[in-house]
Write an enzyme that holds these catalytic residues in place. Structure first.
Site, PDB file in Angstrom:
ATOM      1  N   CYS A   3      29.141  26.001  37.266  1.00 24.04           N
ATOM      2  CA  CYS A   3      29.283  24.556  37.490  1.00 24.04           C
ATOM      3  C   CYS A   3      30.357  23.990  36.568  1.00 24.04           C
ATOM      4  CB  CYS A   3      27.954  23.859  37.208  1.00 24.04           C
ATOM      5  SG  CYS A   3      26.558  24.510  38.145  1.00 24.04           S
ATOM      6  N   CYS A 250      33.656  35.100  29.905  1.00 25.20           N
ATOM      7  CA  CYS A 250      33.723  35.569  31.292  1.00 25.20           C
ATOM      8  C   CYS A 250      35.156  35.870  31.732  1.00 25.20           C
ATOM      9  CB  CYS A 250      33.121  34.517  32.218  1.00 25.20           C
ATOM     10  SG  CYS A 250      33.314  34.893  33.979  1.00 25.20           S
ATOM     11  N   ASP A 362      46.599  38.874  45.422  1.00 26.22           N
ATOM     12  CA  ASP A 362      45.345  38.129  45.491  1.00 26.22           C
ATOM     13  C   ASP A 362      44.647  38.217  44.142  1.00 26.22           C
ATOM     14  OD1 ASP A 362      43.339  36.595  46.546  1.00 26.22           O
ATOM     15  OD2 ASP A 362      42.674  38.057  48.032  1.00 26.22           O
ATOM     16  N   CYS A 453      30.749  43.096  35.300  1.00 26.85           N
ATOM     17  CA  CYS A 453      30.925  43.380  36.725  1.00 26.85           C
ATOM     18  C   CYS A 453      31.975  44.453  36.975  1.00 26.85           C
ATOM     19  CB  CYS A 453      31.279  42.098  37.479  1.00 26.85           C
ATOM     20  SG  CYS A 453      32.828  41.330  36.949  1.00 26.85           S
TER      21      CYS A 453
END
Length: 497
Positions: A3, A250, A362, A453
């Site tokens: 958010c 992150c 990308d 990840c």
């Protein structure tokens, strides 16, 4: 939930709503599903919440908004769902900011992040709030904080308890019933949160990204450190290091989520993305030698494409254009909405790619949906070859900290090699940036980034345990039916406590 948080306090008693409003407008890319404002005056909270993007406000309506949201302290939030349900009723119920009260203590928070030990916290909260239910992790954080305030009667100790007992990522701006205004981060500082002030020293603010400060004309002061509590008073910011652990910022913020004109670690994100492009040229010289032209996936691929162009000398052909008023970010759409939106939001100029060997730049490949649709279009338009240059390394595991890629099964890279992925999506080759090259370009040390990840190594213990258990099950054919950290079956069957 990745958010957007904004909060501000005026010490000359000026209405704070306009600062909150513009701070959120600048960060609407961080969440388009809902938005909310909360202001404070004389011990009372005034709240407005709604779905969709932060609305434009007509000049004739501004006095109505001031009447609805009076006060000299305020917080706001734009939300993108990574916890709870996504039906309209649940989205409304999960809109932030949220409040909680207990034994005379009351707090309001705006939160960015994601909680991993949701079931543990819910059990504790239910003992203090019978019948408690929630639609977003912000309510877990908010109730946990007010429980600790009521128990300890000390703000610093209450925040410390949250830092030590909540597994996950959280950057939080808070207002108490007494008018205290402060912010804090989890011990790893996974999600961003910065602080700044107005040039006249009247207003002090917190923002997920520096663009929230910029749009208000504020001076940027600092990024909150992991495990830091920052109090606001007329004298400015008072910084207290409460808990210290390994920084794990992150990595996905750099590739995709943050605005290019935001700053992290004193570097603009667009400059970092340009370096990503240069890295890809250095790492894949054979592809560069064979290619005719560079195009980008707008807009997060644009800066990296410029870097590819600069380093390689290949022409960057601006042959892909985004329809400006198709505003949804495809990554954060529900699956059923994603295909049609992707197909509509990008326009490709056929004559610029026909007969060409094309490098497409990308930011990332998560599910592969966007990339596959784009490559199909390029093939129909006569592209001779399609090479994908991808700035974010191959994603092999879920995120537990606020990016909605929460299961192995939705990640094309979890079970497939780059060669297999290229075949699935129709590319001649997939060229991922190396993890080492990525980290170096950010200006952070590799061990200062959350790369869970990409590597399967997570900074918080419960996330690591869940990932290890579920990866093994996934490779054995187990079907994931919910976000890993929200699955009762996971907690019961595998006794993750």
């Amino acid at each position: 939930m990745a958010c957007g948080v904004f909060g501000a306090s005026s010490f000359k008693g000026q209405p704070v709503f306009p600062y909150i409003y513009w701070g959120l407008r600048a960060q609407n890319h961080r969440g388009h599903q809902s938005h909310g404002f909360l202001t404070y005056i004389n011990g009372e909270f005034y709240v407005y919440r709604s779905l969709d993007l932060v609305p434009k406000i007509r000049a004739s309506a501004i006095h109505e908004w001031f009447g609805r949201l009076p006060g000299y302290i305020g917080i706001g939030n734009v939300r993108y769902t990574t916890s709870g349900k996504t039906d309209e009723k649940s989205l409304i119920a999960g809109t932030q900011p949220v409040t909680a009260s207990k034994d005379g203590f009351k707090v309001a928070i705006s939160f960015n992040g994601n909680v991993v030990n949701t079931f543990q916290l819910k059990r504790e909260i239910c003992r203090n709030f019978p019948g408690f239910s929630y639609e977003c992790d912000a309510e877990l954080i908010c109730h946990k904080l007010v429980i600790e305030l009521a128990r300890r009667k000390d703000l610093e100790y209450a925040v410390e308890a949250c830092m030590k007992e909540i597994d996950g990522a959280f950057s939080v701006a808070v207002i108490t019933r007494e008018g205290e205004f402060f912010a804090f981060k989890d011990p790893h500082g996974i999600r961003p949160l910065c602080a700044g002030h107005s040039p006249d020293g009247d207003v002090y603010a917190f923002s997920s990204e520096t663009v929230g400060l910029d749009i208000n004309g504020f001076v940027g002061d600092f990024e909150l450190e992991p495990g830091e509590l920052v109090m606001v008073s007329e004298e400015g910011f008072e910084r207290k290091q409460i808990v210290k652990d390994r920084k794990a910022f992150c990595a996905f913020e750099f590739a995709y989520f943050a605005r290019p004109d935001s700053k992290f670690n004193d570097k603009y994100v667009y400059e970092i993305r340009e370096e990503f492009g240069r890295n890809l040229v250095r790492e894949y010289p054979d592809i560069v030698k064979d290619a005719d032209v560079v195009i980008s996936m707008p807009e997060t691929g644009d800066d990296a494409a410029f870097g590819v162009h600069e380093e390689s000398g290949l022409r960057w052909e601006r042959a892909t254009r985004r329809h400006r008023y198709v505003t949804e970010r495809a990554f954060i759409l529900l699956e059923k909405e994603r295909y049609t939106t992707i197909d509509k939001k990008i326009n490709i100029l056929a004559s610029k790619v026909k007969g060409k060997k094309v490098i497409v730049v990308d930011d990332s490949i998560v599910r592969g949906d966007t990339t596959k649709i784009t490559i199909e279009k390029l093939r129909r338009m006569g592209a001779k070859k399609v090479y994908m240059f991808v700035t974010f390394p191959r994603i092999i595991g879920p995120c537990f900290y606020g990016i909605d890629m929460a299961t192995y099964s939705q990640l094309i890279g979890a079970k497939h090699t780059p060669e297999e992925i290229a075949k699935i999506i129709g590319a001649d080759r997939i060229c991922y940036q190396s993890i080492d090259g990525f980290a170096k370009a950010t200006g952070f040390k590799k061990d200062e980034l959350c790369l869970g990840c990409l590597t399967g190594e997570y900074p918080t213990p419960l996330a690591q345990r869940i990932a290890d258990v579920m990866r093994k099950k996934f490779l054995e054919g187990f079907e994931e039916t919910a976000r890993l950290y929200e699955s009762p079956k996971l907690w019961d069957e595998f006794r993750v406590k």
